[in-house]
Design an enzyme around this catalytic site. Sequence first.
Site, PDB file in Angstrom:
ATOM      1  CE  LYS A  10     124.344 -36.367  52.890  1.00 21.66           C
ATOM      2  NZ  LYS A  10     124.608 -35.121  52.104  1.00 21.66           N
ATOM      3  CE1 TYR A  50     126.354 -32.178  56.285  1.00 22.43           C
ATOM      4  CE2 TYR A  50     124.136 -32.590  57.097  1.00 22.43           C
ATOM      5  CZ  TYR A  50     125.212 -32.950  56.291  1.00 22.43           C
ATOM      6  OH  TYR A  50     125.137 -34.077  55.494  1.00 22.43           O
ATOM      7  CG  PHE A  58     123.431 -25.450  50.896  1.00 18.87           C
ATOM      8  CD1 PHE A  58     123.846 -26.349  51.867  1.00 18.87           C
ATOM      9  CD2 PHE A  58     124.402 -24.760  50.180  1.00 18.87           C
ATOM     10  CE1 PHE A  58     125.196 -26.561  52.117  1.00 18.87           C
ATOM     11  CE2 PHE A  58     125.760 -24.967  50.421  1.00 18.87           C
ATOM     12  CZ  PHE A  58     126.147 -25.869  51.405  1.00 18.87           C
ATOM     13  CB  THR A  92     129.875 -31.974  47.062  1.00 20.77           C
ATOM     14  OG1 THR A  92     130.961 -32.079  47.981  1.00 20.77           O
ATOM     15  CG2 THR A  92     128.626 -31.495  47.778  1.00 20.77           C
ATOM     16  NE  ARG A 103     128.034 -37.397  47.875  1.00 21.01           N
ATOM     17  CZ  ARG A 103     128.782 -36.619  48.655  1.00 21.01           C
ATOM     18  NH1 ARG A 103     129.948 -36.153  48.233  1.00 21.01           N
ATOM     19  NH2 ARG A 103     128.357 -36.310  49.871  1.00 21.01           N
ATOM     20  CG  ASN A 113     125.216 -35.299  48.463  1.00 18.81           C
ATOM     21  OD1 ASN A 113     124.749 -35.703  49.531  1.00 18.81           O
ATOM     22  ND2 ASN A 113     126.147 -34.370  48.407  1.00 18.81           N
ATOM     23  CG  HIS A 116     128.489 -36.895  56.237  1.00 18.79           C
ATOM     24  ND1 HIS A 116     128.935 -35.620  55.991  1.00 18.79           N
ATOM     25  CD2 HIS A 116     129.232 -37.368  57.274  1.00 18.79           C
ATOM     26  CE1 HIS A 116     129.920 -35.333  56.856  1.00 18.79           C
ATOM     27  NE2 HIS A 116     130.107 -36.377  57.640  1.00 18.79           N
ATOM     28  CD  GLU A 127     131.724 -35.490  60.462  1.00 22.27           C
ATOM     29  OE1 GLU A 127     131.945 -36.617  59.967  1.00 22.27           O
ATOM     30  OE2 GLU A 127     131.774 -34.433  59.801  1.00 22.27           O
TER      31      GLU A 127
HETATM   32  P1  IDP Z   1     130.321 -33.203  51.224  1.00 21.61           P
HETATM   33  O1  IDP Z   1     129.068 -33.918  51.718  1.00 21.61           O
HETATM   34  O2  IDP Z   1     130.776 -33.740  49.901  1.00 21.61           O
HETATM   35  O3  IDP Z   1     131.419 -33.162  52.272  1.00 21.61           O
HETATM   36  P2  IDP Z   1     129.897 -30.381  51.802  1.00 21.61           P
HETATM   37  O4  IDP Z   1     130.454 -29.275  50.969  1.00 21.61           O
HETATM   38  O5  IDP Z   1     130.498 -30.624  53.140  1.00 21.61           O
HETATM   39  O6  IDP Z   1     129.903 -31.702  50.910  1.00 21.61           O
HETATM   40  O7  IDP Z   1     128.339 -30.078  51.963  1.00 21.61           O
HETATM   41  C1  IDP Z   1     127.574 -30.808  52.908  1.00 21.61           C
HETATM   42  C2  IDP Z   1     126.264 -31.194  52.259  1.00 21.61           C
HETATM   43  O8  IDP Z   1     125.514 -30.011  51.987  1.00 21.61           O
HETATM   44  C3  IDP Z   1     126.394 -31.883  50.901  1.00 21.61           C
HETATM   45  O9  IDP Z   1     126.638 -33.272  51.006  1.00 21.61           O
HETATM   46  C4  IDP Z   1     125.051 -31.584  50.278  1.00 21.61           C
HETATM   47  O10 IDP Z   1     124.045 -32.472  50.784  1.00 21.61           O
HETATM   48  C5  IDP Z   1     124.753 -30.194  50.799  1.00 21.61           C
HETATM   49  N1  IDP Z   1     125.140 -29.180  49.830  1.00 21.61           N
HETATM   50  C6  IDP Z   1     126.400 -28.760  49.539  1.00 21.61           C
HETATM   51  N2  IDP Z   1     126.391 -27.811  48.588  1.00 21.61           N
HETATM   52  C7  IDP Z   1     125.085 -27.631  48.262  1.00 21.61           C
HETATM   53  C8  IDP Z   1     124.412 -26.754  47.325  1.00 21.61           C
HETATM   54  O11 IDP Z   1     125.019 -25.973  46.602  1.00 21.61           O
HETATM   55  N3  IDP Z   1     123.059 -26.859  47.302  1.00 21.61           N
HETATM   56  C9  IDP Z   1     122.340 -27.719  48.080  1.00 21.61           C
HETATM   57  N4  IDP Z   1     122.927 -28.541  48.965  1.00 21.61           N
HETATM   58  C10 IDP Z   1     124.283 -28.499  49.063  1.00 21.61           C
HETATM   59 MG    MG Z   2     131.485 -32.161  54.068  1.00 20.94          MG
END
Ligand code: IDP
Ligand code: MG
Length: 134
Positions: A10, A50, A58, A92, A103, A113, A116, A127
């Site tokens: 990212k 996404y 978010f 996450t 992370r 974070n 991806h 993807e």
């Molecule tokens: P992942 O990246 O661990 O697979 P996902 O649940 O697929 O997590 O979420 C995609 C991305 O969305 C996360 O990596 C993070 O950047 C963002 N995200 C997820 N949950 C939140 C939240 O509660 N607040 C803000 N951003 C979030």
């Molecule tokens: Mg994900």
Amino acid sequence: MVDQTLLIFKPEVLRRGFAGRLISRFEDRGIKIVQLKLTTIDAPTARIHYAEHQSKPFFAGLVEYITSGPVVVAVLECEGVIPLVRRMVGPTNPANAEAGSIRGDFAFSVAENVIHASDSPESAAREISLFFNG
Ligand code: IDP
Ligand code: MG
């Protein structure tokens, strides 16, 4: 075919300057890099990538963030690479991530974070074709 996964470093990775250290972690683990590029993701591509999160509060911030600067996109390959890389990445929310995970070592907020990684073979196929035209 050997399993593949898609990674995105990212925008903060290039801003803060540790792309090489992340690549080294995967190389050290013996995982093969089969595609690698520096690019900037446009908003339509980010919304497709996404799409599963489009109804989440978010989502707009997520699209804005992932499009905010250059990223590294890569395809990694080895047996069982999807769960292996997810374990190396950590949960996450970096607050829950163990030291030693990416992370856990580099991230401090759920919104930013660091990385991806595909979460299933179906996601990986979708993807990889989105970012590398199949
Ligand atoms: P992942 O990246 O661990 O697979 P996902 O649940 O697929 O997590 O979420 C995609 C991305 O969305 C996360 O990596 C993070 O950047 C963002 N995200 C997820 N949950 C939140 C939240 O509660 N607040 C803000 N951003 C979030
Ligand atoms: Mg994900």
